[in-house]
Design a protein around this motif. Structure first.
Motif, mmCIF file in Angstrom:
data_model
loop_
_atom_site.group_PDB
_atom_site.id
_atom_site.type_symbol
_atom_site.label_atom_id
_atom_site.label_comp_id
_atom_site.label_asym_id
_atom_site.label_seq_id
_atom_site.Cartn_x
_atom_site.Cartn_y
_atom_site.Cartn_z
ATOM 1 N N TRP A 1 0.989 -1.286 0.032
ATOM 2 C CA TRP A 1 -0.180 -0.025 -0.075
ATOM 3 C C TRP A 1 0.803 1.262 0.122
ATOM 4 C CZ3 TRP A 1 -5.037 0.001 -1.219
ATOM 5 C CH2 TRP A 1 -5.651 1.196 -0.806
ATOM 6 N N TYR A 2 2.173 1.132 0.819
ATOM 7 C CA TYR A 2 2.884 2.432 0.802
ATOM 8 C C TYR A 2 3.842 2.621 -0.410
ATOM 9 C CZ TYR A 2 1.166 2.816 5.819
ATOM 10 O OH TYR A 2 0.408 3.040 6.762
ATOM 11 N N ALA A 3 3.812 1.563 -1.175
ATOM 12 C CA ALA A 3 4.916 1.636 -2.400
ATOM 13 C C ALA A 3 4.522 2.531 -3.245
ATOM 14 C CB ALA A 3 4.837 0.508 -2.914
ATOM 15 N N HIS A 4 5.436 3.519 -3.663
ATOM 16 C CA HIS A 4 5.273 4.471 -4.844
ATOM 17 C C HIS A 4 6.550 4.813 -5.382
ATOM 18 C CE1 HIS A 4 6.898 6.635 -1.308
ATOM 19 N NE2 HIS A 4 7.245 7.578 -2.136
ATOM 20 N N THR A 5 6.643 5.510 -6.530
ATOM 21 C CA THR A 5 7.778 5.976 -7.373
ATOM 22 C C THR A 5 7.706 7.368 -7.280
ATOM 23 O OG1 THR A 5 7.735 3.885 -8.732
ATOM 24 C CG2 THR A 5 9.089 5.420 -9.639
ATOM 25 N N ASP A 6 8.817 7.775 -6.574
ATOM 26 C CA ASP A 6 9.139 9.365 -6.493
ATOM 27 C C ASP A 6 10.187 9.717 -7.525
ATOM 28 O OD1 ASP A 6 11.235 8.646 -4.871
ATOM 29 O OD2 ASP A 6 10.387 9.288 -3.093
ATOM 30 N N ARG B 1 -8.475 6.429 -6.359
ATOM 31 C CA ARG B 1 -7.844 6.293 -4.977
ATOM 32 C C ARG B 1 -7.386 5.012 -4.764
ATOM 33 N NH1 ARG B 1 -12.653 9.798 -1.584
ATOM 34 N NH2 ARG B 1 -11.910 11.808 -2.314
ATOM 35 N N LEU B 2 -8.097 3.915 -5.145
ATOM 36 C CA LEU B 2 -7.577 2.477 -5.032
ATOM 37 C C LEU B 2 -6.482 2.121 -5.566
ATOM 38 C CD1 LEU B 2 -8.141 -0.199 -3.610
ATOM 39 C CD2 LEU B 2 -9.627 -0.681 -5.540
ATOM 40 N N MET B 3 -6.348 2.761 -7.070
ATOM 41 C CA MET B 3 -5.020 2.454 -7.777
ATOM 42 C C MET B 3 -3.905 3.426 -7.603
ATOM 43 S SD MET B 3 -6.903 1.261 -11.429
ATOM 44 C CE MET B 3 -5.523 0.561 -11.980
ATOM 45 N N GLN B 4 -3.996 4.645 -7.336
ATOM 46 C CA GLN B 4 -2.893 5.421 -7.176
ATOM 47 C C GLN B 4 -2.212 5.455 -5.903
ATOM 48 O OE1 GLN B 4 -4.363 9.346 -8.286
ATOM 49 N NE2 GLN B 4 -3.278 9.391 -10.259
ATOM 50 N N ALA B 5 -0.973 5.633 -5.846
ATOM 51 C CA ALA B 5 -0.335 5.773 -4.579
ATOM 52 C C ALA B 5 -0.436 7.057 -3.871
ATOM 53 C CB ALA B 5 1.012 5.754 -4.905
ATOM 54 N N ALA B 6 -1.003 7.871 -4.780
ATOM 55 C CA ALA B 6 -1.309 9.342 -3.872
ATOM 56 C C ALA B 6 -2.164 10.225 -4.850
ATOM 57 C CB ALA B 6 -0.085 10.221 -3.676
#
Length: 464
Positions: free
Chosen positions: A179-184, A347-352
């Motif tokens: 859930w917390y994974a993201h690409t910054d 909201r479900l698919m995006q990290a933010a």
């Protein structure tokens, strides 16, 4: 108490069992049914409830190239995918996961992140449909750049491999870590540090910096001007048409009132703190705006809000949300409001997601109820330019898109079952490279069909 969920071994077994229903090699095949609908008829069906004077602009934009056509033809591909056997393993789908629907934008914490950014068609469905939509977009873009077939296949295989390997990584992670994974931005720099030459690194840095400048203040300066001492949205017909140019006094006042009501009521779909922030702004102007390619003709409004003073702007975009193109081929939406469907899927698919993302249903001055979703017009934005990419650059971008799509699906679907289905080899990757070329052929045929319909006067197309 929740019912007991299948354990990881049982979920992996579900993925392996799906190979019996649809072998991974079978995804290479695309054979449209004999009774496939006329593509122009499908597009005309979509246009029936759109703003009539804007529909020719949609066709004009689609006829710029086969890639532009592909961007506007999500309904055609949804119908084609709906006739194909599916794995039966579902995730929340973007529904239109072509490569230009991935990009850079700001998180609420003011970090620049890379993710999916268009969810008009989102619904739960077979996870592989999104992967195929992405794969074909890469093949079509490669054709447009005159890349050899061998290089196009490599681009597609790499993107699908990225999806597969990322999904296998997510399958081994804890739920919260997924859930917390993201690409910054920093992650992007690390990913590409050793894979770009000096010129490529310079272009990446420029793209990141440019994205930061494309914010609400830039949009405010570009789209508005002071007229008789009052800040107004600048007219640029037919792409941007202020209310005062759309309707006479009585109609304009009624439409303005309904837009004010939309903004006021939509605020109740926001979290309390964000609703408090929205309440500190007041609406001062609005205009109809033409957006995208496939969305041209849907009702879309830009709403200018001002806060403390005229140097404290907020630009909102209220976009009409109709039924997803996936709707005829998947389960009924869990939401009675199409705007809510879009927002909840995003909201479900995006990290933010944008802090002002919400929805509302309003009655237009024609007496018809329509659903809308609302978000900021720009909150940092960076989009790809595939026409400027070399084969290596398109391959890197596709790799990034594949991993982002896997993360989105891992949040909403059974990541263990999907990873088990995909396996550790490249069978699925190679199959989708073949599928992408076959469907790119179909896309070109449909593109020519629309061009012929315009030539014969069946439909009108124009650029704006």
């Amino acid at each position: 108490m929740h019912e007991a969920r299948p354990d990881p071994e049982e979920r992996a077994a579900l993925g392996r069992a799906a190979r019996g229903r649809v072998p991974r090699k079978a995804h290479a095949e695309f054979e449209p049914p004999a009774d496939r609908a006329d593509p122009v008829e499908v597009l005309e069906g979509q246009s029936a409830d759109r703003v009539p004077e804007l529909v020719p602009i949609r066709y004009g934009r689609m006829l710029q190239s086969p890639f532009s056509f592909y961007r506007g033809a999500a309904a055609l591909m949804a119908a084609d995918l709906g006739t194909q056997p599916s794995t039966g393993i579902e995730a929340q789908l973007c529904g239109d996961a072509h490569l230009l629907n991935f990009g850079l934008f700001a998180s609420p914490e003011r970090h620049l992140v890379f993710d999916l950014n268009d969810f008009d068609e989102t619904l739960p469905g077979p996870w592989e449909w999104d992967v195929k939509r992405l794969a074909v977009s890469l093949a079509v873009a490669g054709r447009e750049n005159a890349f050899p077939a061998k290089r196009r296949r490599r681009v597609v295989r790499t993107a699908v491999q990225s999806y597969r390997e990322a999904m296998r990584g997510f399958a081994g992670m804890r739920n919260l870590d997924v859930w917390y994974a993201h690409t910054d931005v920093e992650r992007l720099r690390v990913l590409f540090a050793g894979r770009l030459d000096k010129r490529g690194r310079r272009r990446l840095s420029h793209a990141l910096e440019t994205a930061r400048t494309r914010d609400h203040l830039q949009a405010f300066e570009k789209l508005t001007a002071v007229v008789d001492g009052t800040r107004r949205i600048t007219s640029d017909p037919p792409l941007i048409v202020p209310l005062e140019e759309l309707l006479a006094d009585v109609g304009r006042a009624e439409l303005e009132g309904r837009l004010r009501l939309l903004v006021e009521r939509y605020g109740h779909t926001l979290a309390a703190d964000r609703r408090h922030l929205l309440d500190q702004f007041r609406m001062v102007d609005a205009a109809r705006k033409v957006v995208g390619v496939g969305s041209v003709g849907t009702r879309c409004w830009v709403v200018l809000m001002l806060g403390r003073d005229e140097d404290d702007p907020l630009l909102l975009q209220a976009k009409e949300a109709g039924p997803s193109v996936l709707a005829p081929y998947v389960h009924t939406s869990a939401y009675g409001n199409e705007g809510q469907r879009v927002v909840c899927g995003q909201r479900l698919m995006q990290a933010a997601s944008d802090i002002f993302l919400g929805w509302e249903r309003v009655t237009g001055i024609d007496g018809r109820q329509r659903d809308f979703y609302v978000r900021q017009l720009h909150d940092w934005k960076g989009s790809a330019r595939p026409e400027t990419m070399s084969p290596g650059q398109l391959q890197l971008f596709g790799e990034l898109c594949g991993a982002a799509l896997a993360r989105a699906h891992a949040r909403s679907g059974d990541r263990i079952a999907i990873a088990s289905y995909l396996g550790g080899g490249d069978v699925f990757d190679r199959a989708l490279a073949e599928f992408a070329e076959a469907y790119a052929d179909r896309n070109e045929q449909d593109f020519r069909a629309l061009a012929e319909a315009v030539h014969r006067g069946r439909v009108e197309a124009r650029l704006a």
